[in-house]
Design a protein around this motif. Structure first.
Motif, PDB file in Angstrom:
ATOM      1  N   GLY A 193      79.654 -42.493 -49.357  1.00  0.00           N
ATOM      2  CA  GLY A 193      80.836 -43.203 -49.834  1.00  0.00           C
ATOM      3  C   GLY A 193      81.038 -43.084 -51.334  1.00  0.00           C
ATOM      4  O   GLY A 193      80.408 -42.262 -52.005  1.00  0.00           O
ATOM      5  N   LYS A 194      81.929 -43.917 -51.854  1.00  0.00           N
ATOM      6  CA  LYS A 194      82.223 -43.924 -53.287  1.00  0.00           C
ATOM      7  C   LYS A 194      82.281 -45.352 -53.817  1.00  0.00           C
ATOM      8  O   LYS A 194      82.742 -46.266 -53.133  1.00  0.00           O
ATOM      9  CB  LYS A 194      83.568 -43.237 -53.577  1.00  0.00           C
ATOM     10  N   VAL A 195      81.793 -45.508 -55.067  1.00  0.00           N
ATOM     11  CA  VAL A 195      81.800 -46.806 -55.743  1.00  0.00           C
ATOM     12  C   VAL A 195      82.403 -46.611 -57.131  1.00  0.00           C
ATOM     13  O   VAL A 195      82.063 -45.652 -57.831  1.00  0.00           O
ATOM     14  CB  VAL A 195      80.385 -47.407 -55.856  1.00  0.00           C
ATOM     15  N   ALA A 196      83.290 -47.525 -57.530  1.00  0.00           N
ATOM     16  CA  ALA A 196      83.882 -47.468 -58.868  1.00  0.00           C
ATOM     17  C   ALA A 196      83.292 -48.576 -59.735  1.00  0.00           C
ATOM     18  O   ALA A 196      83.023 -49.683 -59.255  1.00  0.00           O
ATOM     19  CB  ALA A 196      85.396 -47.630 -58.785  1.00  0.00           C
ATOM     20  N   THR A 197      83.077 -48.273 -60.990  1.00  0.00           N
ATOM     21  CA  THR A 197      82.725 -49.303 -61.965  1.00  0.00           C
ATOM     22  C   THR A 197      83.994 -49.626 -62.738  1.00  0.00           C
ATOM     23  O   THR A 197      84.680 -48.736 -63.248  1.00  0.00           O
ATOM     24  CB  THR A 197      81.616 -48.842 -62.911  1.00  0.00           C
ATOM     25  N   ARG A 210      90.682 -51.836 -65.370  1.00  0.00           N
ATOM     26  CA  ARG A 210      90.550 -50.430 -65.771  1.00  0.00           C
ATOM     27  C   ARG A 210      89.329 -49.818 -65.101  1.00  0.00           C
ATOM     28  O   ARG A 210      88.227 -50.360 -65.185  1.00  0.00           O
ATOM     29  CB  ARG A 210      90.405 -50.343 -67.297  1.00  0.00           C
ATOM     30  N   THR A 211      89.527 -48.682 -64.414  1.00  0.00           N
ATOM     31  CA  THR A 211      88.407 -47.978 -63.798  1.00  0.00           C
ATOM     32  C   THR A 211      87.709 -47.141 -64.856  1.00  0.00           C
ATOM     33  O   THR A 211      88.326 -46.306 -65.512  1.00  0.00           O
ATOM     34  CB  THR A 211      88.896 -47.076 -62.652  1.00  0.00           C
ATOM     35  N   ILE A 212      86.411 -47.369 -65.009  1.00  0.00           N
ATOM     36  CA  ILE A 212      85.623 -46.646 -66.009  1.00  0.00           C
ATOM     37  C   ILE A 212      85.050 -45.370 -65.415  1.00  0.00           C
ATOM     38  O   ILE A 212      85.072 -44.307 -66.047  1.00  0.00           O
ATOM     39  CB  ILE A 212      84.489 -47.541 -66.557  1.00  0.00           C
ATOM     40  N   ALA A 213      84.521 -45.440 -64.192  1.00  0.00           N
ATOM     41  CA  ALA A 213      83.935 -44.256 -63.567  1.00  0.00           C
ATOM     42  C   ALA A 213      83.904 -44.441 -62.056  1.00  0.00           C
ATOM     43  O   ALA A 213      83.902 -45.565 -61.543  1.00  0.00           O
ATOM     44  CB  ALA A 213      82.527 -44.007 -64.100  1.00  0.00           C
ATOM     45  N   VAL A 214      83.879 -43.317 -61.343  1.00  0.00           N
ATOM     46  CA  VAL A 214      83.771 -43.310 -59.880  1.00  0.00           C
ATOM     47  C   VAL A 214      82.552 -42.464 -59.503  1.00  0.00           C
ATOM     48  O   VAL A 214      82.381 -41.353 -60.018  1.00  0.00           O
ATOM     49  CB  VAL A 214      85.037 -42.725 -59.227  1.00  0.00           C
ATOM     50  N   HIS A 215      81.713 -43.004 -58.612  1.00  0.00           N
ATOM     51  CA  HIS A 215      80.444 -42.359 -58.269  1.00  0.00           C
ATOM     52  C   HIS A 215      80.346 -42.095 -56.777  1.00  0.00           C
ATOM     53  O   HIS A 215      80.759 -42.925 -55.959  1.00  0.00           O
ATOM     54  CB  HIS A 215      79.267 -43.236 -58.711  1.00  0.00           C
ATOM     55  N   SER A 220      93.561 -45.804 -54.051  1.00  0.00           N
ATOM     56  CA  SER A 220      92.914 -45.313 -52.838  1.00  0.00           C
ATOM     57  C   SER A 220      91.768 -44.397 -53.200  1.00  0.00           C
ATOM     58  O   SER A 220      91.740 -43.808 -54.274  1.00  0.00           O
ATOM     59  CB  SER A 220      93.928 -44.565 -51.977  1.00  0.00           C
ATOM     60  N   ALA A 221      90.823 -44.275 -52.284  1.00  0.00           N
ATOM     61  CA  ALA A 221      89.660 -43.424 -52.542  1.00  0.00           C
ATOM     62  C   ALA A 221      90.071 -41.987 -52.766  1.00  0.00           C
ATOM     63  O   ALA A 221      89.494 -41.279 -53.581  1.00  0.00           O
ATOM     64  CB  ALA A 221      88.678 -43.528 -51.372  1.00  0.00           C
ATOM     65  N   ALA A 222      91.127 -41.559 -52.051  1.00  0.00           N
ATOM     66  CA  ALA A 222      91.549 -40.163 -52.181  1.00  0.00           C
ATOM     67  C   ALA A 222      92.050 -39.850 -53.570  1.00  0.00           C
ATOM     68  O   ALA A 222      91.966 -38.717 -54.038  1.00  0.00           O
ATOM     69  CB  ALA A 222      92.636 -39.869 -51.150  1.00  0.00           C
ATOM     70  N   SER A 223      92.630 -40.862 -54.268  1.00  0.00           N
ATOM     71  CA  SER A 223      93.164 -40.640 -55.611  1.00  0.00           C
ATOM     72  C   SER A 223      92.119 -40.874 -56.691  1.00  0.00           C
ATOM     73  O   SER A 223      92.436 -40.854 -57.865  1.00  0.00           O
ATOM     74  CB  SER A 223      94.359 -41.560 -55.860  1.00  0.00           C
ATOM     75  N   LEU A 224      90.894 -41.115 -56.270  1.00  0.00           N
ATOM     76  CA  LEU A 224      89.826 -41.392 -57.227  1.00  0.00           C
ATOM     77  C   LEU A 224      88.756 -40.315 -57.135  1.00  0.00           C
ATOM     78  O   LEU A 224      87.720 -40.515 -56.491  1.00  0.00           O
ATOM     79  CB  LEU A 224      89.206 -42.771 -56.955  1.00  0.00           C
ATOM     80  N   PRO A 225      88.962 -39.188 -57.728  1.00  0.00           N
ATOM     81  CA  PRO A 225      87.908 -38.161 -57.718  1.00  0.00           C
ATOM     82  C   PRO A 225      86.696 -38.650 -58.490  1.00  0.00           C
ATOM     83  O   PRO A 225      86.804 -39.477 -59.394  1.00  0.00           O
ATOM     84  CB  PRO A 225      88.570 -36.969 -58.416  1.00  0.00           C
ATOM     85  N   GLU A 226      85.549 -38.124 -58.117  1.00  0.00           N
ATOM     86  CA  GLU A 226      84.312 -38.531 -58.767  1.00  0.00           C
ATOM     87  C   GLU A 226      84.342 -38.136 -60.248  1.00  0.00           C
ATOM     88  O   GLU A 226      84.768 -37.040 -60.606  1.00  0.00           O
ATOM     89  CB  GLU A 226      83.117 -37.872 -58.075  1.00  0.00           C
ATOM     90  N   THR A 227      83.900 -39.044 -61.099  1.00  0.00           N
ATOM     91  CA  THR A 227      83.868 -38.794 -62.537  1.00  0.00           C
ATOM     92  C   THR A 227      82.825 -37.722 -62.859  1.00  0.00           C
ATOM     93  O   THR A 227      81.691 -37.806 -62.382  1.00  0.00           O
ATOM     94  CB  THR A 227      83.528 -40.088 -63.301  1.00  0.00           C
ATOM     95  N   PRO A 228      83.175 -36.705 -63.630  1.00  0.00           N
ATOM     96  CA  PRO A 228      82.194 -35.664 -63.980  1.00  0.00           C
ATOM     97  C   PRO A 228      81.002 -36.248 -64.722  1.00  0.00           C
ATOM     98  O   PRO A 228      81.112 -37.266 -65.414  1.00  0.00           O
ATOM     99  CB  PRO A 228      82.999 -34.715 -64.882  1.00  0.00           C
ATOM    100  N   ASP A 229      79.872 -35.593 -64.583  1.00  0.00           N
ATOM    101  CA  ASP A 229      78.663 -36.015 -65.298  1.00  0.00           C
ATOM    102  C   ASP A 229      78.773 -35.560 -66.757  1.00  0.00           C
ATOM    103  O   ASP A 229      78.658 -34.387 -67.077  1.00  0.00           O
ATOM    104  CB  ASP A 229      77.416 -35.403 -64.646  1.00  0.00           C
TER     105      ASP A 229
END
Length: 555
Positions: free
Chosen positions: A60-64, A74-79, A4-13
Motif C-alpha cells: 500500500g501507500k502512506v502519506a505524511t 499539505r502532503t509532504i511525502a508519499v511512501h 486519491s492514491a492514483a494521483s499520489l505517486p511515490e516521492t523520490p528518494d
C-alpha cells in the motif's frame, strides 16, 4: 481535500531521506514487530504525538501530511512498500511534526520505538541508514517551513528569543513577520490577541501559546522537561557543547549515572557552524548541528539524561555532594560536576547594536539565515574560523559577501584550508584593516559604516544582514565565588587551582568539579580538543572517586 492514491505517486528518494529496507531487514524487524492490515484514511500517528512505533510499509501507500484535516493541509511525502516512516523525534523522544495517513490499502509492520533504538545502537549498518534518513528528513522539514508557527514582530526581543531557540534546536517552524503580513495581523486582532500578547506560537493548527517561555515551548513540542533527580547522580554535566556531549557519552557508557543540562540547545557554539571540515573521521565535513544530533542520540543510547532548556544558576557543596541550581526548575545533585558551559558570542562596540539584533545583526549562520539572505548582500565581521565558515556557507545564497577583518591577514586566526577556500570563492571579498563604526537604518539595518584603521577612510556598505564572529566570553557568571576564575572569567584548572590539595588535570579549586572546553582557562578553541577534554575528564572523575569513595563500583 484528500487526494486519491492514483494521483499520489511515490516521492523520490532525495539524498537518502527515503531509503527502502530489503527483505532480510524486514524479516529481522518482524521478530519484534506486529503486522497490521490498514485501510485508506487510517491515521498511523498524529502531529504533536510522541512517536511510539517504527512503521515499515509492507503493502500500500502512506502519506505524511502537515496540518491534516485543516484548510492548509499539505502532503509532504508519499511512501510505498519497503519504506519506513518517522523522523528524528523517534530517536530523541520529541513529538512528531507530521501526521501519517494511509492512502492505499495494504499492510504495515509496527515495531516499538524502544526496540528500534536498541537496533540502531547495536547494528552500525542499520543505525547509519536510519539516522541518515532521519537527519535528512529533519533538514528537509526545516527547509519547507513546516512545523509550528511563530508569529510576531521582527523588532520584538521575545520573538527573537523564540526564533533563536527553535533554530538552535533545529525545530521545524515557520516565522511569520507581522511587519510584512497584514492579513495575519488582522487575524490576531480578530482572535482578540493584543500586541502585548505577541509573539504567538501556533502548534498543531489550533493550540495557541501567547508569548511563551522557551521552557513552555519545549514542553509543548515534547522536548524532555526538567524533573527532580532521584537521589544523587554520579555526574552532572553542565553544558551540552562538544565537550559536554563527549563527557556524557563516555560517562554514561562507563556506568556513571549522568545528567546533562543546557540552557539553549545541544551542540553549543559548534551547532551554529554550517560545516566543520577538519574534524577527524569526516573527510567531506559535517555540520555542527548534525554532529550534535548524532552525539545526543549516542549519549541517550547509554542512558545519559539530557534536559534542554535548563540554565544553571549556581553551584554549591553540601553533605558530601554538589548541587547545581537550575533557573526556574528543580536543582540537581551529584557527586561530581563537569563544567562545559563554553563561551558566548562577543558583541561589537558600536552604538545602537541592540536595536538591530535579530533584524539585521546576527551571531550564527544556520539554514534559517541562509534562506533569509537569498540574493542579498551580506557583511561578516571577523577573521577566525567561525567567520570563515559562515562566509563560505552564506556565499551559496547571498549576492555578495564582504568579510571585514581588523588585521592584515587571515593566517594568524583562521585555519589554512578555510583561508584558501575563501580566496578561491569569487563571491567573497576580503576587506583587511576594516572595522565597523556605525550601523545605519530605521527600524531594520540598511547599511554598515566601516573604517580602514590604517588610512582612516570610511566606506558605507549596503546590507540588511551583518554577521558578527569576533570571539566569545566565558559563560561563568553562575560560578561567581564557587570556583577560581582567571582575570578574563575563564575557569582555572589543574596545578594552581587550589592551594589546599593537589588538583587533578582539568579539576577546579573544588575536588570533583572539573572544567572542559572553551570555558576552561588556557583551552584550545577547537571542536576536537573539546571532545578530547570531555572524554579525558571522565577518566579523571573515576580517579577522584577512588579518593572520595563517593561512587560504589558495580552500582
Amino acid at each position: 481535500m484528500t487526494e486519491s492514491a492514483a494521483s499520489l505517486p511515490e516521492t523520490p528518494d532525495l539524498h537518502g531521506a527515503y531509503p527502502r529496507l530489503d527483505e532480510r531487514r524486514v524479516a529481522e524487524l518482524s521478530k519484534c514487530g506486529e503486522r497490521r492490515t490498514v485501510s485508506p484514511g487510517d491515521v498511523l500517528y498524529r502531529e504533536g504525538e510522541q512517536a511510539r512505533e517504527f512503521i515499515v510499509i509492507l503493502r500500500g501507500k502512506v502519506a505524511t501530511v502537515e496540518g491534516y484535516g485543516g484548510e492548509e493541509e499539505r502532503t509532504i511525502a508519499v511512501h510505498g512498500p519497503g519504506r519506513f516512516l518517522g523522523e528524528l523525534g523517534l530517536l530523541t523522544g520529541q513529538a512528531v511534526f507530521l501526521t501519517a495517513v494511509v492512502r492505499e490499502p495494504g499492510e504495515i509492520l509496527a515495531v516499538p520505538a524502544d526496540e528500534v533504538r536498541t537496533m540502531v545502537a547495536g547494528d552500525p549498518a542499520f543505525g547509519d541508514l536510519v539516522l541518515r534518513a532521519y537527519l535528512t528528513r529533519r533538514t528537509m522539514l526545516i527547509g519547507m517551513d513546516a512545523g509550528f508557527r511563530i508569529i510576531g514582530s521582527r523588532y520584538s526581543p521575545d520573538a527573537r528569543r523564540l526564533r533563536e531557540f527553535a533554530a538552535r534546536n533545529r525545530l521545524p517552524h515557520r516565522w511569520i513577520d507581522l511587519e510584512e503580513d497584514e492579513e495575519t495581523e488582522a487575524l490576531l486582532r480578530h482572535l482578540g490577541i493584543s500586541p502585548q500578547e505577541t509573539p504567538v506560537v501556533i502548534w498543531r493548527g489550533d493550540q495557541v501559546l501567547r508569548n511563551p517561555s522557551v521552557a513552555t515551548l519545549a514542553k509543548t513540542i515534547g522536548l524532555p522537561a526538567p524533573r527532580p533527580a532521584d537521589g544523587v547522580c554520579d555526574l552532572i554535566v553542565v553544558g551540552a557543547g562538544p565537550a559536554g556531549l563527549a563527557a556524557s557519552v563516555y560517562g554514561a557508557s562507563e556506568g556513571l549515572i549522568t545528567v546533562v543540562l543546557d540552557a539553549v540547545a545541544a551542540g553549543g557554539q559548534a551547532s551554529t557552524s554550517s560545516r566543520i571540515d577538519n574534524y577527524l573521521g569526516f573527510p567531506s565535513g559535517i555540520s555542527g548541528a548534525e554532529l550534535a544530533e548524532r552525539a545526543v542520540i549516542q549519549a541517550a543510547k547509554f542512558g545519559a539524561r539530557l534536559t534542554v532548556p535548563a540554565e544553571a544558576s549556581g553551584l554549591e557543596a553540601a553533605d558530601g555532594h554538589y548541587t547545581v541550581h537550575v533557573a526556574g526548575g528543580p536543582a540537581v545533585r551529584g557527586h561530581a560536576v563537569l563544567i562545559a558551559t563554553g563561551a558566548r558570542y562577543r558583541k561589537l562596540d558600536v552604538p545602537d547594536l541592540e536595536k538591530y539584533e535579530g533584524c539585521g545583526v546576527y551571531y550564527a549562520a544556520t539554514p534559517f539565515e541562509l534562506r533569509m539572505c537569498r540574493q542579498a548582500p551580506v557583511v561578516i565581521v571577523g577573521g577566525g574560523n567561525s567567520a570563515g565558515q559562515a562566509a563560505l556557507y552564506l556565499s551559496r545564497n547571498a549576492s555578495s559577501v564582504r568579510l571585514l577583518v581588523r588585521g592584515g591577514d587571515l593566517g594568524g586566526s583562521m585555519s589554512r584550508y578555510l583561508a584558501d577556500a575563501i580566496t578561491r570563492t569569487p563571491a567573497i571579498e576580503i576587506m583587511f584593516h576594516t572595522e565597523v563604526r556605525e550601523l545605519l537604518g530605521d527600524s531594520s539595518l540598511r547599511a554598515v559604516r566601516a573604517q580602514n584603521n590604517q588610512t582612516g577612510q570610511f566606506i558605507e556598505i549596503e546590507t540588511n544582514a551583518m554577521f558578527v564572529f569576533i570571539g566569545a566570553d566565558p559563560h561563568t557568571g553562575w560560578l561567581e565565588g564557587a570556583v577560581p576564575l582567571d582575570d578574563r572569567g575563564f575557569v582555572i584548572t589543574g596545578e594552581g587551582s587550589s592551594s589546599h590539595w593537589e588538583a587533578l588535570p582539568l579539576e577546579t579549586g573544588r575536588p570533583g568539579v572539573f572544567a572542559v572546553g572553551d570555558v576552561r582557562s588556557g583551552s584550545t578553541k577547537r571542536v576536537a580538543s573539546a571532545v578530547g577534554e570531555g572524554a579525558m575528564a571522565v577518566r579523571l572523575v573515576h580517579e577522584r572517586f577512588t579518593t572520595t569513595g563517593n561512587r560504589q563500583e558495580g552500582r
